[in-house]
Write an enzyme that holds these catalytic residues in place. Structure first.
Site, PDB file in Angstrom:
ATOM      1  N   ASP A   1      47.624  49.890  36.088  1.00  0.00           N
ATOM      2  CA  ASP A   1      47.339  49.027  37.229  1.00  0.00           C
ATOM      3  C   ASP A   1      48.518  48.132  37.547  1.00  0.00           C
ATOM      4  O   ASP A   1      49.506  48.098  36.836  1.00  0.00           O
ATOM      5  CB  ASP A   1      46.115  48.154  36.917  1.00  0.00           C
ATOM      6  CG  ASP A   1      44.833  48.907  37.195  1.00  0.00           C
ATOM      7  OD1 ASP A   1      44.907  50.004  37.771  1.00  0.00           O
ATOM      8  OD2 ASP A   1      43.765  48.394  36.819  1.00  0.00           O
ATOM      9  N   LYS A  49      46.049  48.737  42.782  1.00  0.00           N
ATOM     10  CA  LYS A  49      45.621  48.384  44.138  1.00  0.00           C
ATOM     11  C   LYS A  49      46.277  47.075  44.507  1.00  0.00           C
ATOM     12  O   LYS A  49      46.263  46.125  43.743  1.00  0.00           O
ATOM     13  CB  LYS A  49      44.102  48.197  44.168  1.00  0.00           C
ATOM     14  CG  LYS A  49      43.361  49.462  43.861  1.00  0.00           C
ATOM     15  CD  LYS A  49      41.855  49.246  44.009  1.00  0.00           C
ATOM     16  CE  LYS A  49      41.101  50.476  43.549  1.00  0.00           C
ATOM     17  NZ  LYS A  49      41.293  50.730  42.098  1.00  0.00           N
ATOM     18  N   MET A  54      38.980  36.254  41.203  1.00  0.00           N
ATOM     19  CA  MET A  54      39.146  36.659  42.605  1.00  0.00           C
ATOM     20  C   MET A  54      38.558  35.606  43.542  1.00  0.00           C
ATOM     21  O   MET A  54      37.905  35.930  44.535  1.00  0.00           O
ATOM     22  CB  MET A  54      38.456  38.017  42.855  1.00  0.00           C
ATOM     23  CG  MET A  54      39.049  39.129  41.999  1.00  0.00           C
ATOM     24  SD  MET A  54      38.049  40.621  41.956  1.00  0.00           S
ATOM     25  CE  MET A  54      36.841  40.217  40.697  1.00  0.00           C
TER      26      MET A  54
HETATM   27  N1  SAH Z   1      40.080  42.725  34.122  1.00  0.00           N
HETATM   28  C1  SAH Z   1      40.776  41.515  34.463  1.00  0.00           C
HETATM   29  C2  SAH Z   1      40.279  40.929  35.771  1.00  0.00           C
HETATM   30  C3  SAH Z   1      40.606  41.791  36.958  1.00  0.00           C
HETATM   31  S1  SAH Z   1      40.016  41.088  38.464  1.00  0.00           S
HETATM   32  C4  SAH Z   1      40.630  40.515  33.314  1.00  0.00           C
HETATM   33  O1  SAH Z   1      39.851  40.758  32.398  1.00  0.00           O
HETATM   34  O2  SAH Z   1      41.295  39.509  33.325  1.00  0.00           O
HETATM   35  C5  SAH Z   1      41.450  40.299  39.069  1.00  0.00           C
HETATM   36  C6  SAH Z   1      41.274  38.806  39.030  1.00  0.00           C
HETATM   37  O3  SAH Z   1      41.434  38.354  37.703  1.00  0.00           O
HETATM   38  C7  SAH Z   1      42.294  38.043  39.826  1.00  0.00           C
HETATM   39  O4  SAH Z   1      41.922  37.944  41.173  1.00  0.00           O
HETATM   40  C8  SAH Z   1      42.255  36.699  39.156  1.00  0.00           C
HETATM   41  O5  SAH Z   1      41.154  35.946  39.577  1.00  0.00           O
HETATM   42  C9  SAH Z   1      42.022  37.079  37.717  1.00  0.00           C
HETATM   43  N2  SAH Z   1      43.274  37.142  36.987  1.00  0.00           N
HETATM   44  C10 SAH Z   1      43.840  38.218  36.404  1.00  0.00           C
HETATM   45  N3  SAH Z   1      44.969  37.891  35.786  1.00  0.00           N
HETATM   46  C11 SAH Z   1      45.136  36.570  35.970  1.00  0.00           C
HETATM   47  C12 SAH Z   1      46.106  35.639  35.561  1.00  0.00           C
HETATM   48  N4  SAH Z   1      47.161  36.011  34.841  1.00  0.00           N
HETATM   49  N5  SAH Z   1      45.950  34.343  35.925  1.00  0.00           N
HETATM   50  C13 SAH Z   1      44.895  33.950  36.655  1.00  0.00           C
HETATM   51  N6  SAH Z   1      43.938  34.789  37.057  1.00  0.00           N
HETATM   52  C14 SAH Z   1      44.054  36.083  36.731  1.00  0.00           C
END
Ligand code: SAH
Length: 503
Positions: free
Chosen positions: A39, A61, A176
């Protein structure tokens, strides 16, 4: 046998962004995989350990950019596994937390493909921890909810029960959540959540450049807008957000917010870069030179074959030590060939490299320049003795000249040469705002200043490892702000830290 099974798909979490937060299991699987489908939000360098012949497929994406449809990702994973391959499906954070890992697992099961799930550190606990916000706390929050702030746009009805969320007795963490922050915050307040409740937005948590904004539930949307916070970001609502005042450790690290350019050759830079990152710096690696081994030369081969004939062997860098031992190995020899000689190292780094190969250097000057080694060697009788100086092709002749003057029969052997490396454009751009540029040798100064010309970062303070490097820097028209007292990498770090504490 490797860590992976063939014909299996691994749904692997890569963590929130800091490469150090990848699990040991994820790294082992990446190293062994036949194919990796990854990803967008995976940590920098996450695929560095992949096999050279592994198939790496980007299926990320990006908002507004056409991408591989979810159904097709599933089909490709299935085909790949059915072809008997070990397939890693690498996702940001945790695969089962807003990562569609559930759907992909179901599709695999339906197709009769075996899979395993490797959890990752999810942003909800990682970005918050790096922001100094504990998602639970004995006094403030006995529960935490992970919520999506931006649901599947294809879903007609919202599944979020705002009354229940407003009444939730604990911390609310929205993934998100930036795009709809205004509406969501208003919905929570309308459902009875207090507008004064502390709130925070964390952008790019655990990545270089992480930013956190704190406000209240009532004001967070305006604050996010004002500060230009964008995805990926988390929104945290709860009393714990105010704990950040005491717990914001990240910003307190000695080099937080500073950009430091490392100009050493890539092969040597990793240690310095790692230490600087550990101190909070944003590190830009801008190597201007590369080390090219010369151990295939006749000169080196003869030296290695005749190594037992030397009474004194002088080594002038850790690279020299590494390559001398490689040359010895090629000549069918090992550390025992040095048994009869006096061994001199130019400084502590070189001495450590020798120690790692079982040789305790007899002579190590405190200052790490050729003149100091000459001085330290005054106690060693070289009159009529055979001396080997193993070093870089372009080194100065201070040491061999002095030893010859004292009656030594000196052979100079060039184990490597440093050659110019064209600077990487992205790194040059990233270096423009640098606070510091570090130089660990004259050759890096000369090569980098010539390669960059007027794109040399003007605002940066120059940190030099010692007087020889400083002199070269001044000749190149640079102003040296900091010079190390101890002329090795640790000395350079200490000098940089002392400067950063006051500047
Ligand atoms: N599977 C991922 C989440 C994917 S959804 C997890 O477990 O973290 C994507 C969302 O995750 C982003 O829109 C944001 O809200 C959050 N996110 C992912 N990485 C991030 C980061 N480094 N800092 C802040 N928010 C993050």
């Amino acid at each position: 046998m490797g860590v992976t099974r063939r014909g299996v798909v691994y749904l692997v979490g890569a963590g929130p962004g800091d490469p150090g937060l990848m699990t040991a299991r994820s790294l082992a699987l990446i190293a062994d995989a036949d194919a990796i489908y990854y990803d967008r939000l995976i940590p920098p360098g996450a695929l560095d350990g992949a096999r050279e012949d592994a198939e790496l497929v980007y299926v990320g994406k990006q908002p507004g950019v056409p991408s591989v449809p979810q159904a097709e990702i599933g089909v490709r994973l299935i085909e790949s596994a059915k072809a008997g391959r070990s397939v890693v499906r690498l996702k940001g954070g945790d695969p089962f937390v807003f990562g569609r890992g559930g759907e992909e697992g179901e599709a695999l099961h339906e197709a009769g493909v075996e899979f395993e799930v490797v959890p990752g550190v999810t942003a909800g606990v990682a970005a918050t921890a790096y922001a100094g916000i504990p998602v639970t706390h004995r006094d403030d929050a006995s529960a935490v909810a992970f919520i999506t702030g931006h649901e599947d746009p294809e879903k007609a009805e919202t599944a979020l029960d705002w009354d229940a969320l407003a009444a939730f007795p604990g911390t609310l963490v929205f993934y998100m959540g930036v795009k709809r922050l205004g509406e969501n915050a208003a919905a929570l307040i309308a459902a009875g959540r207090a507008a004064e409740e502390p709130a925070a937005a964390i952008e790019r948590g655990t990545w270089a450049g992480q930013r956190t904004v704190t406000a209240t539930l009532g004001t967070i949307a305006a604050a996010v807008e004002r500060e230009g916070i964008g995805a990926p970001a988390l929104i945290v609502i709860g009393a714990v957000a105010a704990r950040r005042e005491a717990l914001a450790w990240l910003e307190r690290r000695p080099l937080h917010g500073r950009t430091v350019v490392v100009t050493r050759a890539r092969a040597q830079a990793s240690g310095l870069a790692k230490t600087l990152r550990g101190l909070g710096a944003n590190v830009v690696e801008l190597p201007a030179i590369r080390i090219e081994s010369l151990i295939e030369s006749a000169e080196v081969r003869d030296g290695a074959t005749a190594i037992r004939d030397y009474d004194l062997i002088c080594l002038t860098s850790p690279n020299g030590v590494r390559l001398l031992f490689e040359a010895l190995a090629e000549a069918g020899r090992d550390a025992r060939a040095l048994a009869g000689a006096t061994v001199a190292a130019i400084g502590p780094g070189t001495a450590r490299a020798l120690a790692a190969r079982g040789i305790a250097a007899d002579v190590v000057p405190e200052r790490f320049v050729a003149e100091s080694l000459v001085e330290a060697l005054t106690e060693v009788d070289v009159e009529g003795k055979r001396v080997l100086v193993a070093r870089a092709a372009e080194a100065r002749d201070v040491l061999p000249d002095a030893l010859r003057e004292r009656g030594g029969a000196v052979d100079v052997v060039a184990l490597y040469e440093t050659v110019r490396e064209a600077p990487d454009e992205a790194a040059v751009a990233a270096a423009q705002d640098a606070d510091y540029v570090t130089f660990t040798s004259s050759s890096t100064v000369t090569n980098l200043t010539e390669a960059l010309g007027d794109r040399f970062p003007t605002r940066a303070r120059i940190v030099s490892i010692g007087p020889v490097t400083s002199a070269t820097a001044r000749e190149a028209g640079l102003e040296v702000a900091v010079e190390a007292d101890r002329h090795d990498v640790d000395g350079l770090l200490a000098a940089l830290l002392a400067d950063a504490a006051t500047n």
